[in-house]
Design a protein around this motif. Structure first.
Motif, PDB file in Angstrom:
ATOM      1  N   PHE A 206      23.665  49.571 -29.127  1.00  0.00           N
ATOM      2  CA  PHE A 206      22.283  49.143 -29.305  1.00  0.00           C
ATOM      3  C   PHE A 206      22.130  48.322 -30.592  1.00  0.00           C
ATOM      4  O   PHE A 206      21.508  47.253 -30.587  1.00  0.00           O
ATOM      5  N   VAL A 207      22.711  48.793 -31.685  1.00  0.00           N
ATOM      6  CA  VAL A 207      22.624  48.073 -32.961  1.00  0.00           C
ATOM      7  C   VAL A 207      23.322  46.716 -32.851  1.00  0.00           C
ATOM      8  O   VAL A 207      22.819  45.693 -33.344  1.00  0.00           O
ATOM      9  N   SER A 208      24.464  46.665 -32.182  1.00  0.00           N
ATOM     10  CA  SER A 208      25.185  45.396 -31.997  1.00  0.00           C
ATOM     11  C   SER A 208      24.357  44.412 -31.179  1.00  0.00           C
ATOM     12  O   SER A 208      24.281  43.228 -31.504  1.00  0.00           O
ATOM     13  N   LEU A 209      23.753  44.881 -30.124  1.00  0.00           N
ATOM     14  CA  LEU A 209      22.922  44.018 -29.291  1.00  0.00           C
ATOM     15  C   LEU A 209      21.729  43.486 -30.089  1.00  0.00           C
ATOM     16  O   LEU A 209      21.392  42.305 -29.985  1.00  0.00           O
ATOM     17  N   MET A 210      21.126  44.317 -30.894  1.00  0.00           N
ATOM     18  CA  MET A 210      19.997  43.869 -31.715  1.00  0.00           C
ATOM     19  C   MET A 210      20.450  42.809 -32.727  1.00  0.00           C
ATOM     20  O   MET A 210      19.742  41.827 -32.967  1.00  0.00           O
ATOM     21  N   ALA A 211      21.639  42.995 -33.317  1.00  0.00           N
ATOM     22  CA  ALA A 211      22.150  42.011 -34.280  1.00  0.00           C
ATOM     23  C   ALA A 211      22.370  40.662 -33.605  1.00  0.00           C
ATOM     24  O   ALA A 211      22.035  39.611 -34.167  1.00  0.00           O
ATOM     25  N   VAL A 212      22.911  40.663 -32.405  1.00  0.00           N
ATOM     26  CA  VAL A 212      23.140  39.404 -31.681  1.00  0.00           C
ATOM     27  C   VAL A 212      21.808  38.744 -31.340  1.00  0.00           C
ATOM     28  O   VAL A 212      21.643  37.528 -31.513  1.00  0.00           O
TER      29      VAL A 212
ATOM     30  N   ILE B  21      18.934  39.059 -32.887  1.00  0.00           N
ATOM     31  CA  ILE B  21      18.333  38.560 -34.128  1.00  0.00           C
ATOM     32  C   ILE B  21      19.011  37.261 -34.561  1.00  0.00           C
ATOM     33  O   ILE B  21      18.346  36.314 -34.988  1.00  0.00           O
ATOM     34  N   ALA B  22      20.337  37.189 -34.430  1.00  0.00           N
ATOM     35  CA  ALA B  22      21.061  35.961 -34.798  1.00  0.00           C
ATOM     36  C   ALA B  22      20.648  34.798 -33.903  1.00  0.00           C
ATOM     37  O   ALA B  22      20.471  33.669 -34.379  1.00  0.00           O
ATOM     38  N   VAL B  23      20.478  35.035 -32.619  1.00  0.00           N
ATOM     39  CA  VAL B  23      20.076  33.968 -31.698  1.00  0.00           C
ATOM     40  C   VAL B  23      18.670  33.477 -32.042  1.00  0.00           C
ATOM     41  O   VAL B  23      18.410  32.267 -32.091  1.00  0.00           O
ATOM     42  N   VAL B  24      17.762  34.389 -32.303  1.00  0.00           N
ATOM     43  CA  VAL B  24      16.394  33.994 -32.654  1.00  0.00           C
ATOM     44  C   VAL B  24      16.387  33.238 -33.980  1.00  0.00           C
ATOM     45  O   VAL B  24      15.705  32.219 -34.125  1.00  0.00           O
ATOM     46  N   TYR B  25      17.170  33.688 -34.951  1.00  0.00           N
ATOM     47  CA  TYR B  25      17.246  33.004 -36.247  1.00  0.00           C
ATOM     48  C   TYR B  25      17.755  31.570 -36.081  1.00  0.00           C
ATOM     49  O   TYR B  25      17.197  30.630 -36.634  1.00  0.00           O
ATOM     50  N   LYS B  26      18.827  31.419 -35.290  1.00  0.00           N
ATOM     51  CA  LYS B  26      19.378  30.079 -35.068  1.00  0.00           C
ATOM     52  C   LYS B  26      18.383  29.192 -34.336  1.00  0.00           C
ATOM     53  O   LYS B  26      18.267  28.004 -34.635  1.00  0.00           O
ATOM     54  N   ALA B  27      17.686  29.746 -33.365  1.00  0.00           N
ATOM     55  CA  ALA B  27      16.722  28.958 -32.603  1.00  0.00           C
ATOM     56  C   ALA B  27      15.566  28.497 -33.485  1.00  0.00           C
ATOM     57  O   ALA B  27      15.100  27.362 -33.360  1.00  0.00           O
ATOM     58  N   LYS B  28      15.105  29.345 -34.384  1.00  0.00           N
ATOM     59  CA  LYS B  28      14.002  28.969 -35.267  1.00  0.00           C
ATOM     60  C   LYS B  28      14.429  27.951 -36.315  1.00  0.00           C
ATOM     61  O   LYS B  28      13.666  27.072 -36.686  1.00  0.00           O
TER      62      LYS B  28
END
Length: 131
Positions: free
Chosen positions: A37-43, A45-52
């Motif tokens: 669950f923590v790994s999925l959340m990290a991925v 968050i990284a995708v949203v950060y890159k998209a923004k």
């Protein structure tokens, strides 16, 4: 007649050794699920950060690759004028993609000027020192 007792009977309690093994297995399953669950959340968050932040790089004044903004008209050749500094003496010219490199001297100083056809201006003025 058939004996229905085994189906209706509750499971017998496990012996203490098997109960410890079962508890360890449940704990391992919970820990593994938490890590997933923590790994999925990290991925995510990284995708949203890159998209923004992908739009900010384009607005930061970084020159885009030539293929993004350079197009040759179909019905006529591209016409542009490279405004080189007054007194710049051209020694050689080379071309790569949509960029021209003018190598020469200006007031006795060796320089390399890079002219971008897509942008229509000199994008780099490099002074060459040394030998």
């Amino acid at each position: 007649m058939a004996n229905l007792e085994p189906e209706l009977k509750d499971d017998e309690p496990l012996d203490p050794v098997m109960e410890n093994v079962r508890r360890k297995m449940v704990r391992l399953q919970l820990v593994s699920g938490g890590i997933m669950f923590v790994s999925l959340m990290a991925v995510l968050i990284a995708v949203v950060y890159k998209a923004k932040n992908s739009g900010e790089a384009a607005n930061a004044g970084i020159v885009a690759p030539l293929t993004a903004g350079f197009a040759v008209p179909a019905d006529q050749p591209l016409r542009t004028t490279a405004q080189l500094p007054t007194g710049f003496e051209i020694l050689s010219v080379s071309q790569s993609g949509g960029q021209l490199l003018f190598y020469g001297t200006l007031n006795g100083e060796r320089k390399a000027l890079i002219f971008d056809l897509g942008v229509g201006r000199v994008i780099a003025d490099v002074s060459i020192a040394g030998r």
